[in-house]
Design an enzyme around this catalytic site. Structure first.
Site, PDB file in Angstrom:
ATOM      1  N   SER A 138       1.004  15.692  18.169  1.00  0.00           N
ATOM      2  CA  SER A 138       0.988  14.420  18.793  1.00  0.00           C
ATOM      3  C   SER A 138       0.017  13.410  17.723  1.00  0.00           C
ATOM      4  CB  SER A 138       0.584  14.206  19.967  1.00  0.00           C
ATOM      5  OG  SER A 138       0.854  12.838  20.795  1.00  0.00           O
ATOM      6  N   ASP A 197      12.028  14.285  23.851  1.00  0.00           N
ATOM      7  CA  ASP A 197      10.589  13.944  23.887  1.00  0.00           C
ATOM      8  C   ASP A 197      10.612  12.387  24.189  1.00  0.00           C
ATOM      9  OD1 ASP A 197       7.976  13.178  23.555  1.00  0.00           O
ATOM     10  OD2 ASP A 197       7.933  14.416  21.657  1.00  0.00           O
ATOM     11  N   HIS A 242       6.985  16.693  25.517  1.00  0.00           N
ATOM     12  CA  HIS A 242       6.099  16.184  24.364  1.00  0.00           C
ATOM     13  C   HIS A 242       5.220  17.392  24.128  1.00  0.00           C
ATOM     14  CE1 HIS A 242       4.401  13.489  21.795  1.00  0.00           C
ATOM     15  NE2 HIS A 242       2.880  13.784  22.190  1.00  0.00           N
TER      16      HIS A 242
END
Lengths: 269, 423
Positions: free
Chosen positions: A95, A219, A247
């Site tokens: 991320s 996602d 995610h």
């Protein structure tokens, strides 16, 4: 300042093996990697750490000034690399940490054998003028901050005074923050802004180390077209789509994620 | 015949009761599991591991205005959330649920079919198979409309309080600054340093000091401590500062200066609200061609000054018998005259330092410890003294619960090297 304790750095796995460094994103800490670590440890030296402000990092090292932008975090990553002195690492950034890897590798490519960008997004906010869809608006991010506030009512009321009021007894704070992913609400707000309001699209082209972009098949935070955008901007990079959903593929499909990281790291030897 | 399936007679109704009541009670117990699920007073939701909705109860459908067919197999749980809530779900809720197997009491907002929002509290558990492998996620949803309104009031109140506190601190800091000289004066032939330690940023403390020129190469200095804290004490501090400076021009004799301050405070705060302070006032006169200073110190109930000599010794300069300024119409003022020679340092302090709590419960730092501390320091400079005291205050940490002011003056040694040392 001792970098190892500041960032709660842990080194495990095969001594002398190629180094894989795992960087967690917004919302949790190095615990997020615990399902992929056993697989990676068999073959690699595994480096885990908490970003300052997260997990069991040294909260006294946090300041809004240093950590209200990506640079403070990128400095930390580079400092850890320097401190451990394990040679070029395969940096796996999840991320927001994927973009930290991009910025760190642009500044010091010699520290990195390669990058794995796991569920990355260089910019979460839509930019219609550039034809870019990050998936979110600035108002959505404000809404997230409200969600954070709503769920930290208990934290700040019950925990903060115990931690803040006893600087001479850090073990009190440590016991409490041991519960997974508990974060000081003030720090979480600032990190949320760094995560969701940064725009690192222009930095992608600076990456000159081998790069794997690994996105999830479904996602809600980093949609497929964002992964494709990242791959297109980084010369020579490769894009794979994991079967993992959500995610956090390191939790939803740890084995698949570990294998993807390992297969890529092997090609870098 | 009713289909009682528990077979456990001991928990059934008392056999002595009339058969009608027995039947009614049992009928109530027969509340069907299906009905209990569908029309429970909370929403129920079962989802696959990827969030796909597999089962949902009527209560939740009614709350949100969806048909069952619109959700089951078609939508994910996170699709029901607001966008910000979905971000929270993906970054906090889902990872924690995976790691802990359960997560409870999370405040989220659901989006109803008509676009309206419903605040809820969500609890989820992961149902696992015989091998411990996760199978599906069970979620209960509680209506939190009233509760959220209340929480938001609390949140708003907290934010207001934080803002007010910041404003107050800003105000206190600003006011504090106006009570101290922006920088201590540069006195020819003298090395001067000062430090003000703020114990609480919420309140203005009552300590003060100053150093200023008087006629014909002489200098006045003072350091004092007003009883109390806050705005009322700040007003006295301000009055004391300006009175001391004016009185020193009128008659620079230190005892006279403090007597005048005593008179002013008595006039200003007579009757029901007496205000008083402790002060040391000093008059510095250059000591001919020897490079030192002759100093007369007058004390009104203030902790004695310390003299750190060039030869490495150090002692208090006792001023016994000096009375608090502002209490009695005629306060006794004690004076002492001495010489500050080259290499000597004079240290004035307020009792915030000696009254500081030490790590040993119930003990204060004390006059003896301070004397030992400066004996170890001597000989030193003004800045050396102040730096050491700052470090000492830092070590005492939260034990210092009152403001502390320290002022040091030092006559540099004759050798060129120290003369040229920057201040």
């Amino acid at each position: 300042m001792d970098v190892r304790s500041r960032n709660q750095v842990r080194v495990s796995g095969r001594p002398g093996g190629p180094v894989v460094m795992l960087a967690h994103g917004f919302g949790c800490d190095q615990n997020l990697w615990r399902l992929v670590v056993p697989t990676l440890e068999r073959e690699f030296t595994v480096v885990l750490f908490d970003h300052v402000g997260a997990g069991r990092s040294d909260l006294s090292a946090w300041s809004e000034d240093r950590y209200s932008g990506m640079d403070g975090y990128v400095d930390d990553v580079l400092e850890i690399c320097r401190e451990l002195d394990l040679g070029p690492v395969t940096f796996v950034g999840h991320s927001v940490s994927a973009m930290m890897g991009v910025l760190a590798a642009a500044r010091h490519p010699e520290y990195f054998a390669g990058l794995v960008l796991l569920a990355p997004s260089p910019c979460f906010i839509d930019d219609p003028a550039a034809g870019y869809r990050g998936g979110f608006s600035a108002e959505d991010i404000e809404e997230l901050l409200q969600s954070l506030d709503a769920n930290y009512l208990g934290w700040s009321g019950a925990m903060a005074p115990v931690i803040m009021g006893n600087p001479e007894r850090p073990e009190l704070g440590q016991e409490l923050t041991n519960s997974f992913c508990a974060t000081d609400p003030e720090i979480a707000r600032v990190f949320a802004r760094v995560t969701f309001l940064s725009d690192n699209r222009a930095d992608l082209a600076q990456v000159a180390v081998p790069t794997l972009v690994a996105q999830c098949s479904s996602d809600a935070i980093a949609p497929p077209e964002v992964g494709a955008f990242v791959q297109a901007q980084i010369r020579g990079s490769r894009l794979i789509t994991l079967n993992a959903t959500g995610h956090c593929p390191q939790l939803s499909a740890p084995e698949e994620t570990a294998q993807a990281i390992a297969a890529f790291a092997r090609t870098l030897r | 015949m009713m289909c009682r399936n528990d077979g456990d007679q001991s928990s059934g109704p008392d056999p002595g009761q009339p058969p009608d009541d027995d039947r009614t009670f049992s009928a109530l117990l027969e509340d069907s599991v299906e009905d209990l699920y569908e029309n429970a007073p909370c929403g129920y939701l079962s989802t696959l591991l990827d969030g796909q909705i597999a089962k949902v109860n009527t209560t939740l459908l009614n709350w949100l205005g969806y048909k069952r067919t619109e959700l089951v197999g078609r939508r994910k749980f996170s699709d029901l959330l607001t966008t910000g809530g979905r971000l929270y779900h993906e970054t906090h809720f889902a990872p924690l649920l995976r790691m802990q197997g359960e997560i409870s009491g999370i405040a989220l907002e659901l989006r109803a079919a008509d676009g309206s929002r419903m605040p809820v509290l969500v609890t989820s558990t992961v149902k696992t198979g015989s091998e411990g492998q996760p199978l599906l996620i069970r979620t209960t949803v509680f209506d939190a409309r009233d509760r959220r309104a209340y929480e938001q009031e609390l949140l708003r109140a907290r934010q207001d309080a934080e803002r007010e506190r910041e404003r107050l601190q800003q105000l206190a800091t600003t006011l504090q600054k106006t009570l101290l000289p922006p920088a201590v004066e540069n006195v020819p032939g003298l090395d001067v340093a000062a430090y003000y330690h703020i114990a609480s940023t919420d309140e203005v403390g009552g300590d003060f000091y100053d150093l200023f020129p008087l006629a014909a190469g002489t200098w006045g200095l003072f350091l004092g401590d007003v009883c109390g804290k806050g705005a009322a004490a700040a007003a006295v501090t301000s009055l004391a500062r300006y009175t001391l400076r004016a009185a020193a021009v009128y008659d620079p004799d230190p005892a006279a200066v403090l007597s005048n301050l005593n008179t002013v405070l008595n006039h200003e705060y007579n009757g029901t609200d007496p205000r008083f302070c402790t002060v040391i006032f000093g008059l510095l006169t250059p000591d001919g061609d020897q490079g030192g200073f002759r100093i007369i110190l007058a004390s009104g109930g203030h902790p004695p000054a310390l003299l750190l000599r060039a030869d490495g010794t150090a002692d208090y300069l006792p001023t016994p018998g000096g009375q608090l300024i502002g209490v009695l119409p005629d306060a006794d003022i004690a004076t002492i005259t001495f010489r500050l020679a080259r290499g000597d340092t004079l240290l004035l302090h307020t009792d915030g330092l000696t009254e500081a709590h030490t790590a040993i419960r119930g003990e204060r730092y004390g006059d003896e410890a301070l004397l030992d501390f400066v004996r170890a320091l001597a000989p030193t400079t003004a800045q050396g003294t102040i730096t050491a005291v700052r470090d000492l205050l830092g070590t005492l940490g939260t034990g210092v619960d009152d403001d502390t002011a320290v002022l040091a003056v030092h006559v540099p040694r004759a050798d060129r090297e120290e003369q040229q040392r920057p201040r």
